[in-house]
Design an enzyme around this catalytic site. Structure first.
Site, mmCIF file in Angstrom:
data_model
loop_
_atom_site.group_PDB
_atom_site.id
_atom_site.type_symbol
_atom_site.label_atom_id
_atom_site.label_comp_id
_atom_site.label_asym_id
_atom_site.label_seq_id
_atom_site.Cartn_x
_atom_site.Cartn_y
_atom_site.Cartn_z
ATOM 1 N N LYS A 100 -1.416 -9.769 0.937
ATOM 2 C CA LYS A 100 -1.784 -9.046 -0.291
ATOM 3 C C LYS A 100 -0.891 -9.460 -1.468
ATOM 4 O O LYS A 100 -1.377 -9.708 -2.566
ATOM 5 C CB LYS A 100 -1.679 -7.527 -0.082
ATOM 6 C CG LYS A 100 -2.610 -6.970 0.987
ATOM 7 C CD LYS A 100 -2.635 -5.453 0.989
ATOM 8 C CE LYS A 100 -1.318 -4.815 1.405
ATOM 9 N NZ LYS A 100 -0.896 -5.105 2.771
ATOM 10 N N ARG A 135 -3.044 4.290 1.175
ATOM 11 C CA ARG A 135 -2.738 3.915 2.558
ATOM 12 C C ARG A 135 -3.265 4.936 3.553
ATOM 13 O O ARG A 135 -3.042 4.794 4.753
ATOM 14 C CB ARG A 135 -1.231 3.776 2.732
ATOM 15 C CG ARG A 135 -0.743 2.324 2.715
ATOM 16 C CD ARG A 135 0.736 2.340 2.952
ATOM 17 N NE ARG A 135 1.288 1.141 3.511
ATOM 18 C CZ ARG A 135 1.791 0.148 2.780
ATOM 19 N NH1 ARG A 135 1.726 0.164 1.487
ATOM 20 N NH2 ARG A 135 2.368 -0.877 3.390
ATOM 21 N N ARG A 193 8.995 -13.443 7.504
ATOM 22 C CA ARG A 193 8.905 -13.400 6.034
ATOM 23 C C ARG A 193 10.298 -13.327 5.399
ATOM 24 O O ARG A 193 11.175 -12.600 5.860
ATOM 25 C CB ARG A 193 8.098 -12.161 5.642
ATOM 26 C CG ARG A 193 7.851 -12.007 4.175
ATOM 27 C CD ARG A 193 6.655 -11.124 3.904
ATOM 28 N NE ARG A 193 6.832 -9.742 4.326
ATOM 29 C CZ ARG A 193 5.883 -8.819 4.229
ATOM 30 N NH1 ARG A 193 4.691 -9.146 3.773
ATOM 31 N NH2 ARG A 193 6.102 -7.583 4.622
ATOM 32 N N ARG A 208 13.463 -8.487 4.375
ATOM 33 C CA ARG A 208 13.375 -7.071 4.010
ATOM 34 C C ARG A 208 13.835 -6.225 5.176
ATOM 35 O O ARG A 208 13.573 -6.552 6.322
ATOM 36 C CB ARG A 208 11.905 -6.724 3.717
ATOM 37 C CG ARG A 208 11.547 -6.800 2.270
ATOM 38 C CD ARG A 208 10.058 -6.726 2.052
ATOM 39 N NE ARG A 208 9.402 -5.583 2.664
ATOM 40 C CZ ARG A 208 8.109 -5.285 2.501
ATOM 41 N NH1 ARG A 208 7.356 -6.069 1.745
ATOM 42 N NH2 ARG A 208 7.567 -4.245 3.084
ATOM 43 N N ARG A 245 5.115 0.017 11.663
ATOM 44 C CA ARG A 245 4.263 -0.142 10.480
ATOM 45 C C ARG A 245 2.839 -0.524 10.879
ATOM 46 O O ARG A 245 1.874 -0.077 10.271
ATOM 47 C CB ARG A 245 4.853 -1.207 9.541
ATOM 48 C CG ARG A 245 6.103 -0.725 8.826
ATOM 49 C CD ARG A 245 6.853 -1.852 8.164
ATOM 50 N NE ARG A 245 6.119 -2.484 7.093
ATOM 51 C CZ ARG A 245 6.364 -3.714 6.640
ATOM 52 N NH1 ARG A 245 7.329 -4.445 7.191
ATOM 53 N NH2 ARG A 245 5.668 -4.206 5.665
HETATM 54 P P1 AMP Z 1 4.736 -2.564 1.425
HETATM 55 O O1 AMP Z 1 5.660 -3.381 0.589
HETATM 56 O O2 AMP Z 1 3.414 -2.283 0.772
HETATM 57 O O3 AMP Z 1 4.587 -3.095 2.829
HETATM 58 O O4 AMP Z 1 5.431 -1.128 1.570
HETATM 59 C C1 AMP Z 1 6.700 -0.973 2.172
HETATM 60 C C2 AMP Z 1 6.882 0.462 2.616
HETATM 61 O O5 AMP Z 1 6.826 1.343 1.471
HETATM 62 C C3 AMP Z 1 5.805 0.995 3.551
HETATM 63 O O6 AMP Z 1 6.042 0.632 4.909
HETATM 64 C C4 AMP Z 1 5.937 2.501 3.330
HETATM 65 O O7 AMP Z 1 7.067 3.033 3.995
HETATM 66 C C5 AMP Z 1 6.202 2.570 1.839
HETATM 67 N N1 AMP Z 1 4.927 2.667 1.099
HETATM 68 C C6 AMP Z 1 4.352 1.710 0.297
HETATM 69 N N2 AMP Z 1 3.170 2.142 -0.169
HETATM 70 C C7 AMP Z 1 2.978 3.380 0.334
HETATM 71 C C8 AMP Z 1 1.933 4.345 0.241
HETATM 72 N N3 AMP Z 1 0.820 4.110 -0.458
HETATM 73 N N4 AMP Z 1 2.084 5.532 0.895
HETATM 74 C C9 AMP Z 1 3.197 5.794 1.596
HETATM 75 N N5 AMP Z 1 4.208 4.923 1.760
HETATM 76 C C10 AMP Z 1 4.114 3.724 1.138
#
Ligand code: AMP
Length: 204
Positions: free
Chosen positions: A13, A87, A121, A151, A162
């Site tokens: 994404k 999400r 990554r 990360r 996740r």
């Molecule tokens: P990402 O970079 O999109 O993989 O997000 C990293 C982490 O941020 C996720 O594993 C969640 O813990 C938190 N996070 C990101 N977006 C959301 C969302 N829409 N709702 C809840 N937690 C989120």
């Protein structure tokens, strides 16, 4: 035009979002990036989010929905691309009350490749470039020469969690947006260039 990028962690994404932003002029709104910025700045939201993110869990809806609502209000609720939000169904319903969504692009990837993609990554601390360890084994950013880092939530145990959260909470959004007639699926197993070509066809 307002769009959502859907897809499991590691589906690509972020990579596609950068290209879409350039080509279509949509503002990239990544909730993960917003939370990471809050964590770096040690804000109250950042402190709260960290405890969930490091365990691979979702940050509670009341925090996330409010954060997105204010961000989109600032953008005038137009010409945005959401990455990482919604999400779950609750977030999608909240979004539907305040914003008009034209199209939801689901980047579909076989589950088996995700673990390797995410655990390998690496991101550049300086310029934000994201790559895979197999491409840059010396840990140096090919764009700016700075150090590449992993990360904290890209470690194996957290990634497993996740992916579970994705299966249980986020994957049902595919059916949700199909029912609303907004879902378009692209094949995320292809190269980034090919995936982008598919996305361009969908959006043009
Ligand atoms: P990402 O970079 O999109 O993989 O997000 C990293 C982490 O941020 C996720 O594993 C969640 O813990 C938190 N996070 C990101 N977006 C959301 C969302 N829409 N709702 C809840 N937690 C989120």
């Amino acid at each position: 035009m307002n769009i959502i990028l859907l897809g499991a962690p590691g589906a690509g994404k972020g990579t596609q979002a950068t290209r879409i932003e350039e080509e279509f002029g949509l503002t990239h709104v990544s909730t993960g990036d917003i939370f990471r910025r809050h964590m770096r700045q040690e804000t109250p939201i950042g402190k709260k989010a960290r405890s969930y993110i490091k365990k691979g869990q979702l940050v509670p809806d009341e925090v996330t929905i409010e954060l997105v609502r204010t961000t989109l209000d600032e953008l005038g609720n137009n010409n945005f691309m959401l990455d990482g939000f919604p999400r779950n169904i609750n977030q999608a319903e909240a979004l539907g009350k305040t914003s008009n969504i034209d199209c939801v692009i689901d980047i579909s990837v076989d589950f088996g490749v995700l673990m390797d993609r995410i655990c390998g990554r690496r991101s550049c601390l300086e310029c934000g470039y994201t790559t895979h360890i197999s491409v840059c084994p010396d840990g140096t950013c090919p764009k700016c020469g700075s150090e590449l880092v992993q990360r904290m939530d890209d470690k194996e145990e957290t990634v497993k969690q996740r992916l579970e959260v994705y299966k249980n909470e986020t994957a049902p959004l595919v059916e949700y947006y199909t029912r609303l007639g907004k879902l378009r699926t692209v094949n995320g197993m292809k190269s980034p260039d090919e995936v982008f070509e598919e996305i361009k066809k969908v959006l043009k």
